[in-house]
Design an enzyme around this catalytic site. Structure first.
Site, mmCIF file in Angstrom:
data_model
loop_
_atom_site.group_PDB
_atom_site.id
_atom_site.type_symbol
_atom_site.label_atom_id
_atom_site.label_comp_id
_atom_site.label_asym_id
_atom_site.label_seq_id
_atom_site.Cartn_x
_atom_site.Cartn_y
_atom_site.Cartn_z
ATOM 1 N N HIS A 111 35.274 13.166 -4.076
ATOM 2 C CA HIS A 111 34.585 14.334 -4.631
ATOM 3 C C HIS A 111 33.632 13.895 -5.752
ATOM 4 C CE1 HIS A 111 34.472 18.658 -6.006
ATOM 5 N NE2 HIS A 111 34.188 18.072 -7.159
ATOM 6 N N GLU A 112 34.152 13.147 -6.703
ATOM 7 C CA GLU A 112 33.312 12.701 -7.825
ATOM 8 C C GLU A 112 32.186 11.789 -7.336
ATOM 9 O OE1 GLU A 112 33.513 14.244 -10.571
ATOM 10 O OE2 GLU A 112 35.403 15.227 -10.066
HETATM 11 ZN ZN ZN Z 1 33.012 19.098 -8.608
#
Ligand code: ZN
Length: 496
Positions: free
Chosen positions: A258-259
């Site tokens: 995600h990051e």
């Molecule tokens: Zn986010």
């Protein structure tokens, strides 16, 4: 074009200051010694004051006036539009309100922590009401004539998005998701994956995955923090943090992916527009679309399981893990109480409930004291669950305690954008899944670079999105994707 040169010189300076502030914050969340909070607070406050003074100075308004009266090219027009919007929003607030808001945020956060500890909403009610009153005053001052107060807040996070567009879209999405979740209810869940995996091995694998996905290590780095986050100090310095859990490898990896999506967006922003303000994200929803695209659309796909399983075996040779196990374990779906642990589908119901409550707050229909009951009611109707205690309900998010009303929609806007980007990318790259299975992500990242990242903030996100996907329906794209992905695992089909 003297005013243009002056404006861009100022934006350059402000971006440098902003980068320094972000670096202090990154340091605070990673390496700052526990006892150094006081001096860090002074450093951040001092830079914040200088930033605000330099940004809201009267000469900036004079330059914008001059530029608005001149004939401008495309880049200049967008740059002036963005700068004017931010300048107006900042200068329209009296110093007294800014100070009161800052104070109320500190108090609100402390009260929220205390209320969570006691698992009791009561001590939070008054500080939250104060934040609500001040936020409404802020929105009233920032709203253009006739503009909904909620739109005045949305503009901070997602310029171009409006309640008029979001409300019917979220209503439709809520209905579709509930039909979907009802169909899955009572069906057996896919098996979980809960092997204990050493943190050192997880770290090695995360580094490998980041490199494979396309995160540029020469212009970025990975560190550890309590809560994962990404910060861009400039397009040439983008930092990710993650948090490993020995007993929950998939959640930690999902967080890292995600990051990484956020970070690759920052790294792909158009560096040639430095100083115009256009080398920035076009909105938080679009930013979130990039993280969710990689985390969910790619990272929870069967193909990603095929990519991941052999690489896990390389690090933990005695581990028994198959692509199918990973695919199933990453895609358990059920109605849940806590937003941050919610699956790809239910997550959006959590957001729709918050959106409804926030609109009620901004329209003056809900006061702080009403929120515990209103929360339970919204959850019963929209998410289909009711929290046994306040901690699992109205006290679960930090956002409102910091005065961040209007932020929540960004998450679902991001999911919707990601769904249509996913559908479009699959048309453009028909062998997408084979590429993923073989660890070849370059074509996918290249597509996002060209269609999304390189455009910076030339247009607001809703315009950029339409330019990329044409008249695709993001609600339909998301719902079709969910039935396709989870229907297979749960043995259900979308009603014809
Ligand atoms: Zn986010």
């Amino acid at each position: 074009m003297q005013a243009w040169d002056q404006l861009t010189a100022r934006i350059h300076e402000l971006d440098a200051l902003g980068g320094a502030m972000a670096l202090l914050d990154w340091d605070q969340q990673t390496y700052l010694p526990a006892g150094a909070g006081a001096s860090r607070g002074r450093q951040s406050a001092a830079l914040g004051r200088i930033y605000h003074e330099r940004f809201t100075a009267p000469e900036v308004g004079t330059w914008l006036d001059a530029l608005e009266a001149s004939s401008l090219d495309r880049v200049q027009t967008s740059a002036v539009r963005n700068a004017r919007r931010r300048y107006r929003r900042a200068t329209v607030l009296p110093g007294r309100l800014v100070e009161e808001l800052s104070h109320a945020r500190t108090e609100g956060f402390a009260a929220w922590m205390k209320a969570r500890e006691a698992n009791d909403f009561t001590p939070y009610a008054a500080p939250l009401q104060r934040l609500i009153d001040l936020t409404r005053e802020q929105a009233e001052r920032q709203a253009a004539p006739g503009q909904h107060l909620y739109d005045a807040l949305l503009e901070d996070y997602d310029p171009g998005s409006t309640i008029g567009e979001l409300r019917p879209m979220f209503e439709r999405l809520g209905r579709e998701l509930n039909t979907f979740l009802d169909a899955l209810a009572g069906r057996p869940h896919p098996a979980g994956f809960d092997a204990l995996l050493d943190v050192e091995g997880q770290r090695k694998l995360s580094e490998r995955v980041l490199t494979d996905l396309g995160f540029d290590r020469v212009h970025g780095r990975l560190d550890i923090s309590e809560h994962p986050f990404t910060v861009g100090l400039g397009t040439d310095d983008v930092r990710i943090t993650t948090h490993f859990h020995a007993d929950n490898f998939l959640a930690a990896l999902g967080g890292t992916v995600h990051e990484c999506g956020h970070a690759m967006y920052e790294q792909g922003l158009p560096a040639q527009w430095a100083g115009t303000g256009l080398d920035k994200a076009a909105g938080m929803g679009l930013h979130e679309s990039q993280s969710r695209f990689w985390e969910n659309f790619i990272g929870r796909s069967p193909a990603f399981g095929r990519y991941l399983a052999p690489r896990m075996q390389g690090i933990w040779p005695t581990l028994a893990v198959s692509p199918d196990t990973l695919y199933g374990a990453m895609n358990k779906v059920e109605r849940s109480l806590i937003r941050i642990f919610a699956d790809e589908a239910t997550y959006n119901l959590h957001i729709i409930a918050r959106f409804e409550l926030e609109v009620g707050i901004l329209e003056g229909r809900l006061q702080a004291i009403d929120l515990p009951a209103a929360w339970d009611d919204a959850y019963r109707r929209i998410v289909g669950v009711v929290a046994p205690t306040a901690k699992d309900g109205v006290l679960q998010d930090v956002h409102w305690s910091g005065g961040a009303f209007g932020y929540f929609p960004s998450y679902t806007i991001g999911n919707l954008y990601a769904a249509s980007f996913g559908a479009k990318i699959q048309e453009d790259l028909p062998d997408l899944h084979e590429r993923v299975a073989h660890g070849d992500f370059a074509g996918i990242l290249g597509w996002l670079r060209e269609h999304v990242h390189a455009k910076g903030h030339l247009d607001d996100a809703p315009v950029l999105f339409r330019g990329v996907v044409g008249d695709r329906d993001p609600v339909e794209d998301m719902v079709a994707h969910l039935w396709n992905r989870h229907g297979t695992l749960y043995g259900v089909q979308r009603p014809g």
